[in-house]
Write an enzyme that holds these catalytic residues in place. Structure first.
Site, PDB file in Angstrom:
ATOM      1  N   LYS A  66      24.814  -0.316  23.011  1.00 56.45           N
ATOM      2  CA  LYS A  66      24.720  -1.294  24.103  1.00 56.45           C
ATOM      3  C   LYS A  66      26.066  -1.913  24.479  1.00 56.45           C
ATOM      4  O   LYS A  66      26.170  -2.538  25.526  1.00 56.45           O
ATOM      5  CB  LYS A  66      23.725  -2.399  23.729  1.00 56.45           C
ATOM      6  CG  LYS A  66      22.281  -1.925  23.770  1.00 56.45           C
ATOM      7  CD  LYS A  66      21.305  -3.068  23.597  1.00 56.45           C
ATOM      8  CE  LYS A  66      19.873  -2.566  23.728  1.00 56.45           C
ATOM      9  NZ  LYS A  66      18.883  -3.609  23.528  1.00 56.45           N
ATOM     10  N   LYS A  81      17.324   9.248  24.826  1.00 57.33           N
ATOM     11  CA  LYS A  81      15.950   8.715  24.876  1.00 57.33           C
ATOM     12  C   LYS A  81      15.636   8.193  26.275  1.00 57.33           C
ATOM     13  O   LYS A  81      16.543   7.749  26.996  1.00 57.33           O
ATOM     14  CB  LYS A  81      15.760   7.630  23.818  1.00 57.33           C
ATOM     15  CG  LYS A  81      16.461   6.342  24.098  1.00 57.33           C
ATOM     16  CD  LYS A  81      16.063   5.247  23.120  1.00 57.33           C
ATOM     17  CE  LYS A  81      16.806   3.974  23.516  1.00 57.33           C
ATOM     18  NZ  LYS A  81      16.621   2.834  22.694  1.00 57.33           N
ATOM     19  N   LYS A  97      14.949   2.430  30.565  1.00 56.10           N
ATOM     20  CA  LYS A  97      14.948   1.905  31.927  1.00 56.10           C
ATOM     21  C   LYS A  97      16.353   1.842  32.495  1.00 56.10           C
ATOM     22  O   LYS A  97      16.532   1.666  33.679  1.00 56.10           O
ATOM     23  CB  LYS A  97      14.245   0.544  32.016  1.00 56.10           C
ATOM     24  CG  LYS A  97      14.403  -0.360  30.843  1.00 56.10           C
ATOM     25  CD  LYS A  97      13.263  -1.395  30.760  1.00 56.10           C
ATOM     26  CE  LYS A  97      13.012  -1.784  29.308  1.00 56.10           C
ATOM     27  NZ  LYS A  97      11.740  -2.344  29.034  1.00 56.10           N
TER      28      LYS A  97
HETATM   29  P1  TYM Z   1      12.310  -2.328  23.595  1.00 58.53           P
HETATM   30  O1  TYM Z   1      11.914  -3.383  24.558  1.00 58.53           O
HETATM   31  O2  TYM Z   1      13.560  -1.549  23.872  1.00 58.53           O
HETATM   32  O3  TYM Z   1      11.153  -1.283  23.421  1.00 58.53           O
HETATM   33  C1  TYM Z   1       9.805  -1.675  23.183  1.00 58.53           C
HETATM   34  C2  TYM Z   1       9.124  -0.617  22.325  1.00 58.53           C
HETATM   35  O4  TYM Z   1       9.178   0.654  22.974  1.00 58.53           O
HETATM   36  C3  TYM Z   1       9.724   1.623  22.076  1.00 58.53           C
HETATM   37  N1  TYM Z   1      10.511   2.599  22.858  1.00 58.53           N
HETATM   38  C4  TYM Z   1      10.353   3.930  22.762  1.00 58.53           C
HETATM   39  N2  TYM Z   1       9.525   4.681  22.005  1.00 58.53           N
HETATM   40  C5  TYM Z   1       9.597   6.022  22.165  1.00 58.53           C
HETATM   41  N3  TYM Z   1      10.454   6.622  23.020  1.00 58.53           N
HETATM   42  C6  TYM Z   1      11.313   5.912  23.800  1.00 58.53           C
HETATM   43  N4  TYM Z   1      12.116   6.518  24.660  1.00 58.53           N
HETATM   44  C7  TYM Z   1      11.280   4.486  23.683  1.00 58.53           C
HETATM   45  N5  TYM Z   1      11.966   3.464  24.279  1.00 58.53           N
HETATM   46  C8  TYM Z   1      11.482   2.321  23.759  1.00 58.53           C
HETATM   47  C9  TYM Z   1      10.618   0.815  21.138  1.00 58.53           C
HETATM   48  O5  TYM Z   1      10.829   1.500  19.913  1.00 58.53           O
HETATM   49  C10 TYM Z   1       9.813  -0.455  20.964  1.00 58.53           C
HETATM   50  O6  TYM Z   1       8.837  -0.311  19.961  1.00 58.53           O
HETATM   51  N6  TYM Z   1      14.347  -5.153  20.015  1.00 58.53           N
HETATM   52  C11 TYM Z   1      13.088  -4.613  20.517  1.00 58.53           C
HETATM   53  C12 TYM Z   1      12.072  -5.693  20.875  1.00 58.53           C
HETATM   54  C13 TYM Z   1      11.754  -6.604  19.751  1.00 58.53           C
HETATM   55  C14 TYM Z   1      10.972  -6.278  18.603  1.00 58.53           C
HETATM   56  C15 TYM Z   1      10.918  -7.490  17.829  1.00 58.53           C
HETATM   57  C16 TYM Z   1      10.309  -5.124  18.179  1.00 58.53           C
HETATM   58  C17 TYM Z   1      12.139  -7.914  19.642  1.00 58.53           C
HETATM   59  N7  TYM Z   1      11.627  -8.430  18.485  1.00 58.53           N
HETATM   60  C18 TYM Z   1      10.235  -7.503  16.633  1.00 58.53           C
HETATM   61  C19 TYM Z   1       9.621  -5.160  16.962  1.00 58.53           C
HETATM   62  C20 TYM Z   1       9.586  -6.349  16.203  1.00 58.53           C
HETATM   63  C21 TYM Z   1      13.388  -3.826  21.767  1.00 58.53           C
HETATM   64  O7  TYM Z   1      14.384  -4.042  22.426  1.00 58.53           O
HETATM   65  O8  TYM Z   1      12.395  -2.949  22.121  1.00 58.53           O
END
Ligand code: TYM
Length: 326
Positions: free
Chosen positions: A111, A192, A195
């Protein structure tokens, strides 16, 4: 009953990776555990945003998650910033997390690339994520593969806290789906799906209509051979299509491969399975568009429930550290 916690960042446009990698498991798990699901709006602030942008994304995302099947009678669904304890415990977790650990986080490295302003929040982001999880005495965290390292850090730092100050936190484990743990970009299957991809042609958004979905799948990048085989190292494009089709239909990606001798029909079948999986969600989004106050009421109910659990845990942490009680 096991306790489950997970969250998603409040940035625009939920995509198929979020849905198949995480949200589907959130929805399916609601009756199997005591589930807490949050919209991580504080995490969204780690990258500079326009005034009002995160609030608007939060409301939109809440609507889409309810449309995906989150049911406030079967889970606790809320916005991270509505429960102050997240910020409070985040500070305590920052103080048991080392700079070296944060430096090793691959998402931080990703990032910060090509970014002029790197906030301190982007660096300490995983400590806030640890707080999110630990506040609910969480056993299991359903996430996609890209979050594994953050969940392991939450566990390691919880263990450190417990050994320094006495038993305080439950040690969480990540729960990662078998198929679609890492949905890849349809135009660049070595990255991956996200967005923030360079082109939207490789990302399927939950709001995409059937025509757009079919077009994106038909244009998906594969390879110059013609053999359909599940092998991410050698055939990332084809394996991604098999993985999406498997996750959308509840079947094993490797065994589906034998049913295809050409790429064209695989692309069309993957598109159709996704269109079918998204159709009821899109219909519910349209219904909820007419009910914004219902969405807000759902979030308020969730925050009230979440605060009760989080308040107890943060007090336990402060007491165990031995801060002076007021
Ligand atoms: P975020 O918002 O990027 O993604 C949310 C969830 O979607 C999954 N994900 C994917 N899974 C498969 N293939 C992909 N291309 C893909 N892109 C995203 C992510 O693994 C996630 O499960 N930091 C975290 C949000 C967060 C969080 C937490 C998660 C904040 N606090 C506590 C778990 C526990 C994040 O940015 O996810």
């Amino acid at each position: 009953m096991a306790r489950v916690f997970s969250a998603i960042q409040a940035t625009g446009g939920l995509h198929l990776g979020n849905y198949l990698g995480a949200i589907k498991a959130w929805v399916d798990g609601q009756d199997e555990a005591d589930c807490f699901y949050a919209i991580a709006d504080l995490h969204a602030l780690t990258i500079p945003k326009e005034r009002g942008e995160v609030g608007a994304h939060t409301l939109e995302l809440a609507k889409v998650l309810l449309a995906c099947g989150l049911d406030v009678n079967r889970c606790t669904f809320f916005v991270q910033s509505h429960v102050r304890e997240h910020s409070e415990l985040a500070w305590l977790m920052q103080c048991v997390t080392s700079m070296g650990e944060l430096n090793r986080m691959t998402q931080f490295k990703d990032k910060t690339q090509n970014r002029k302003f790197i906030s301190a929040g982007l660096f300490t982001y995983p400590a806030l994520q640890s707080a999110d999880i630990l506040l609910y005495d969480t056993d299991k965290v359903p996430v996609g593969e890209d979050q594994r390292q953050h969940i392991e850090l939450a566990r390691d730092t919880a263990e450190r806290f417990n050994s320094r100050y006495g038993e305080t936190f439950v040690l969480p484990v990540a729960s990662i789906p078998r198929a679609a743990a890492r949905v890849m970009d349809l135009q660049d299957p070595t990255s991956k799906m996200s967005k923030s991809a360079a082109s939207e042609a490789g990302t399927i958004f939950l709001s995409d209509d059937p025509k757009a979905i079919l077009k994106k799948f038909k244009r998906a990048v594969t390879d110059s051979e013609s053999e359909v085989r599940f092998d991410f190292a050698e055939k990332p494009g084809v394996s991604n299509l098999l993985s999406i089709l498997g996750a959308a239909t509840g079947s094993d990606p490797a065994s589906i491969a034998s049913g295809y001798s050409q790429y064209g029909p695989l692309k069309v079948d993957a598109a159709e399975a996704v269109i079918e999986a998204l159709a009821p969600i899109q219909a519910r989004i349209a219904e909820l568009d007419n009910d914004p106050s219902g969405v807000r009421a759902a979030l308020k109910t969730g925050a009230d429930k979440a605060r009760k659990v989080a308040g107890v845990v943060v007090e336990r942490a402060k007491t165990n550290i031995g801060l002076l009680v007021d």
